[in-house]
Design a protein around this motif. Structure first.
Motif, PDB file in Angstrom:
ATOM      1  N   SER A  30       4.392  11.953   3.844  1.00 54.70           N
ATOM      2  CA  SER A  30       3.299  11.605   3.224  1.00 54.70           C
ATOM      3  C   SER A  30       2.707  10.322   3.779  1.00 54.70           C
ATOM      4  O   SER A  30       1.479  10.097   3.883  1.00 54.70           O
ATOM      5  CB  SER A  30       3.739  11.417   1.832  1.00 54.70           C
ATOM      6  N   GLU A  31       3.704   9.267   4.113  1.00 52.29           N
ATOM      7  CA  GLU A  31       3.231   8.342   4.628  1.00 52.29           C
ATOM      8  C   GLU A  31       2.381   8.420   6.097  1.00 52.29           C
ATOM      9  O   GLU A  31       1.587   7.765   6.306  1.00 52.29           O
ATOM     10  CB  GLU A  31       4.390   7.320   4.894  1.00 52.29           C
ATOM     11  N   THR A  44      -9.024  15.446   7.904  1.00 51.08           N
ATOM     12  CA  THR A  44      -8.462  14.336   7.704  1.00 51.08           C
ATOM     13  C   THR A  44      -9.286  13.496   6.592  1.00 51.08           C
ATOM     14  O   THR A  44      -9.989  12.646   6.823  1.00 51.08           O
ATOM     15  CB  THR A  44      -8.652  13.458   9.286  1.00 51.08           C
ATOM     16  N   PRO A  51      -8.138  12.333   2.099  1.00 47.88           N
ATOM     17  CA  PRO A  51      -7.054  11.999   1.132  1.00 47.88           C
ATOM     18  C   PRO A  51      -6.346  13.309   0.736  1.00 47.88           C
ATOM     19  O   PRO A  51      -5.157  13.248   0.541  1.00 47.88           O
ATOM     20  CB  PRO A  51      -7.714  11.260   0.073  1.00 47.88           C
ATOM     21  N   VAL A  94       0.911  11.254   7.213  1.00 43.62           N
ATOM     22  CA  VAL A  94      -0.481  11.693   6.757  1.00 43.62           C
ATOM     23  C   VAL A  94      -1.053  10.680   6.405  1.00 43.62           C
ATOM     24  O   VAL A  94      -2.484  10.634   6.749  1.00 43.62           O
ATOM     25  CB  VAL A  94      -0.147  13.080   6.129  1.00 43.62           C
ATOM     26  N   THR A  95      -0.934   9.998   5.629  1.00 44.61           N
ATOM     27  CA  THR A  95      -1.884   8.965   4.756  1.00 44.61           C
ATOM     28  C   THR A  95      -2.389   7.689   5.862  1.00 44.61           C
ATOM     29  O   THR A  95      -3.566   7.529   5.979  1.00 44.61           O
ATOM     30  CB  THR A  95      -1.096   7.969   3.751  1.00 44.61           C
ATOM     31  N   VAL A 108      -2.925  14.891   2.576  1.00 47.40           N
ATOM     32  CA  VAL A 108      -1.529  14.293   2.016  1.00 47.40           C
ATOM     33  C   VAL A 108      -0.711  15.161   1.072  1.00 47.40           C
ATOM     34  O   VAL A 108       0.442  15.461   1.307  1.00 47.40           O
ATOM     35  CB  VAL A 108      -1.642  12.767   1.419  1.00 47.40           C
ATOM     36  N   ARG A 109      -1.594  15.679  -0.124  1.00 50.38           N
ATOM     37  CA  ARG A 109      -0.981  16.409  -0.976  1.00 50.38           C
ATOM     38  C   ARG A 109      -0.722  17.751  -0.374  1.00 50.38           C
ATOM     39  O   ARG A 109       0.431  18.326  -0.514  1.00 50.38           O
ATOM     40  CB  ARG A 109      -1.769  16.555  -2.174  1.00 50.38           C
ATOM     41  N   ARG A 149       2.134  17.942   1.969  1.00 47.57           N
ATOM     42  CA  ARG A 149       3.683  17.794   1.255  1.00 47.57           C
ATOM     43  C   ARG A 149       3.944  19.162   0.465  1.00 47.57           C
ATOM     44  O   ARG A 149       5.149  19.513   0.596  1.00 47.57           O
ATOM     45  CB  ARG A 149       3.420  16.567   0.101  1.00 47.57           C
TER      46      ARG A 149
END
Length: 145
Positions: free
Chosen positions: A54-55, A18, A20, A57-58, A23-24, A27
């Motif tokens: 993406s949102e 978990t 940043p 997971v962000t 996110v990538r 996706r």
């Protein structure tokens, strides 16, 4: 939607730290899976689906990392349906439809409002499912193809 989630023939599960970069990775994995499953990246549901993913997971990275060292994404698809879930071990279960109506003002609601507007515009569904022990949840999104 005619397809039951259990009957979707294509599935993939990805668990990531978990942080940043999740996110990538989530996706990019979605894009690869969709291509492998024969769903073209130019399909009208794909860009909104990737934005929704993406949102979500962000939100897990921003709000759940303190209690959830990993985030798991479940991808599934069939001839007429694309579904995915984002799971973390934080107990907070957002009111998805409250994000659209303005009745929920908790953390991450701005992004959830966008998620829900996209889901509803595409004729999809969204649901939060609590883990059996109440210490985590999955947000499931289902979109017609």
């Amino acid at each position: 939607m005619m397809t039951m989630l259990e009957a979707l023939p294509y599935r993939h599960v990805l668990t990531l730290p978990t942080e940043p970069s999740a996110v990538r990775m989530a996706r990019e994995t979605a894009e690869r899976a969709l291509v492998e499953w024969g769903i073209g990246l130019r399909h009208p549901a794909v860009d909104p689906a990737l934005l929704i993913l993406s949102e979500l997971v962000t939100n897990s990275v921003r709000h759940a990392a303190v209690l959830s060292p990993t985030v798991t994404v479940i991808y599934a698809a069939g001839a007429d349906c694309l579904a995915f879930a984002v799971h973390d071990r934080h107990p907070c279960r957002p009111q998805l439809y409250g994000a659209v109506t303005g009745t929920d003002t908790g953390p991450g609601v701005g992004g959830l409002g966008t998620v829900m507007e996209l889901v509803l515009a595409l004729g999809g569904t969204a649901v939060v499912r609590a883990d059996a022990d109440g210490r985590g949840k999955s947000i499931w999104i289902t979109l017609p193809l």
